[in-house]
Design an enzyme around this catalytic site. Structure first.
Site, PDB file in Angstrom:
ATOM      1  N   HIS A  36       0.857  -1.189   0.000  1.00  0.00           N
ATOM      2  CA  HIS A  36       0.000   0.000   0.000  1.00  0.00           C
ATOM      3  C   HIS A  36       0.897   1.244   0.000  1.00  0.00           C
ATOM      4  O   HIS A  36       2.138   1.119  -0.045  1.00  0.00           O
ATOM      5  CB  HIS A  36      -0.952  -0.021   1.195  1.00  0.00           C
ATOM      6  N   HIS A  39       4.052   1.309   2.225  1.00  0.00           N
ATOM      7  CA  HIS A  39       5.226   0.622   1.673  1.00  0.00           C
ATOM      8  C   HIS A  39       5.862   1.468   0.566  1.00  0.00           C
ATOM      9  O   HIS A  39       7.088   1.538   0.451  1.00  0.00           O
ATOM     10  CB  HIS A  39       4.819  -0.735   1.075  1.00  0.00           C
TER      11      HIS A  39
HETATM   12  P1  AMP Z   1       4.722  -4.962   6.656  1.00  0.00           P
HETATM   13  O1  AMP Z   1       4.501  -5.386   5.244  1.00  0.00           O
HETATM   14  O2  AMP Z   1       3.460  -4.632   7.382  1.00  0.00           O
HETATM   15  O3  AMP Z   1       5.614  -5.911   7.417  1.00  0.00           O
HETATM   16  O4  AMP Z   1       5.517  -3.600   6.582  1.00  0.00           O
HETATM   17  C1  AMP Z   1       6.720  -3.490   5.879  1.00  0.00           C
HETATM   18  C2  AMP Z   1       7.354  -2.169   6.207  1.00  0.00           C
HETATM   19  O5  AMP Z   1       6.467  -1.114   5.835  1.00  0.00           O
HETATM   20  C3  AMP Z   1       7.623  -1.996   7.710  1.00  0.00           C
HETATM   21  O6  AMP Z   1       8.852  -1.322   7.881  1.00  0.00           O
HETATM   22  C4  AMP Z   1       6.464  -1.143   8.149  1.00  0.00           C
HETATM   23  O7  AMP Z   1       6.738  -0.355   9.290  1.00  0.00           O
HETATM   24  C5  AMP Z   1       6.255  -0.262   6.932  1.00  0.00           C
HETATM   25  N1  AMP Z   1       4.888   0.267   6.927  1.00  0.00           N
HETATM   26  C6  AMP Z   1       3.744  -0.437   6.970  1.00  0.00           C
HETATM   27  N2  AMP Z   1       2.672   0.393   7.007  1.00  0.00           N
HETATM   28  C7  AMP Z   1       3.175   1.657   6.996  1.00  0.00           C
HETATM   29  C8  AMP Z   1       2.590   2.950   7.031  1.00  0.00           C
HETATM   30  N3  AMP Z   1       1.278   3.145   7.093  1.00  0.00           N
HETATM   31  N4  AMP Z   1       3.426   4.022   7.000  1.00  0.00           N
HETATM   32  C9  AMP Z   1       4.776   3.862   6.955  1.00  0.00           C
HETATM   33  N5  AMP Z   1       5.382   2.666   6.920  1.00  0.00           N
HETATM   34  C10 AMP Z   1       4.596   1.575   6.943  1.00  0.00           C
END
Ligand code: AMP
Length: 284
Positions: A36, A39
């Site tokens: 999203h 990312h």
């Molecule tokens: P995930 O796929 O949820 O493991 O997230 C992958 C990376 O994207 C991690 O470093 C998360 O902290 C970052 N991330 C996920 N959602 C957000 C968001 N809304 N804003 C900023 N970074 C995000």
């Protein structure tokens, strides 16, 4: 340049060696997919730093507890590939579980103090899983930078500590939380919410905002701010997993907020979906 799919560790190694020989630098964006705008903000920041951007997609079983939502975690690989291409990702790595954890796998990375509070309380093995997979990704890709979102603030602190403590030589860059228009932090898990739950979930952002405002008006007692927040969340029908105000460097609770560097972090269940959010208290 079009998206390069890297499949085997040996392929990654030869690309990494070739890159270093050309004097070009790599930034890594580790994710669990279902990409999203949050990312994509990490990808954009990576592109601003490095000549080459690698993104990994791996729903890491090690970081899910037995009662957690590993099988329910949303997956949309085809759409993710398209988004990566559009966002200018250069290398994509979406391994199968056996590639990262082949039979006989038995070596883990565990962080100590930073993994204990907050999410560590209700997810005891979670950060061991995170640190292990991130350490493996750092070893495979040898990036100069790795981008992590402040959305998972404890994870960001822990990965930064790991890179420093183990001399991994990766600069861990924190990226501010990307939110929907109504303030809800973007998360892959948001697709699991019903329309009513999606509405309910905005309370997480609202309690953080409210605490920041109250802090800006002069309230310094964490217990007061936390009690107000708990009330709000209860009224919104969110079951609180934890809510705390901590020192950003140590993640230890603060009772009287004197100095800068205090942050409120919350985790709660909206229906059966566990969401997290956080906000620095200064800047109101
Ligand atoms: P995930 O796929 O949820 O493991 O997230 C992958 C990376 O994207 C991690 O470093 C998360 O902290 C970052 N991330 C996920 N959602 C957000 C968001 N809304 N804003 C900023 N970074 C995000």
């Amino acid at each position: 340049m079009s998206l390069l799919f890297l499949r085997r560790a040996a392929d990654i190694r030869s690309q990494v060696v070739a890159l270093a020989a050309q004097g070009r630098r790599l930034a890594l964006v580790p994710t669990m997919g279902c990409l999203h705008e949050g990312h994509l903000a990490l990808v954009e920041a990576a592109r601003a730093k490095a000549e080459v951007v690698a993104l990994s997609i791996f729903v890491n079983p090690l970081q899910f507890g037995p009662q957690e939502d590993f099988s329910r975690y949303p997956r949309q690989l085809e759409e993710d590939f398209r988004l990566c291409e559009k966002a200018g990702v250069d290398w994509l790595y979406a391994p199968e579980e056996e590639q990262l954890y082949p039979p006989g796998f038995q070596t883990y990375v565990s962080c100590e103090a930073l993994s204990q509070p907050l999410c560590g309380q209700s997810r005891p093995m979670h950060f061991r899983g995170v640190a292990t997979v991130v350490c493996k990704l750092f070893a495979l890709f040898r990036p100069c930078w790795a981008m992590f979102g402040e959305k998972d603030f404890q994870q960001l602190c822990l990965v930064r500590a790991m890179s420093r403590d183990l001399d991994l030589g990766v600069e861990v860059v924190g990226i501010p939380i990307v939110r929907a228009e109504d303030g809800l932090a973007l998360s892959s898990r948001n697709v699991l919410l019903s329309a009513a739950e999606r509405e309910q979930a905005t309370a997480l952002f609202r309690v953080l905002l409210c605490a920041r405002q109250r802090y800006g008006e002069g309230e310094r007692l964490a217990s007061v701010l936390l009690e107000e927040a708990r009330q709000h969340l209860f009224q919104a029908g969110i079951r609180v997993d934890y809510i705390d105000i901590v020192d950003e460097a140590t993640l230890q609770p603060i009772e009287y907020i004197e100095a800068q560097g205090a942050r409120m972090l919350v985790a709660g269940f909206v229906g059966s979906t566990r969401l997290i959010d956080n906000m620095a208290l200064e800047g109101a």
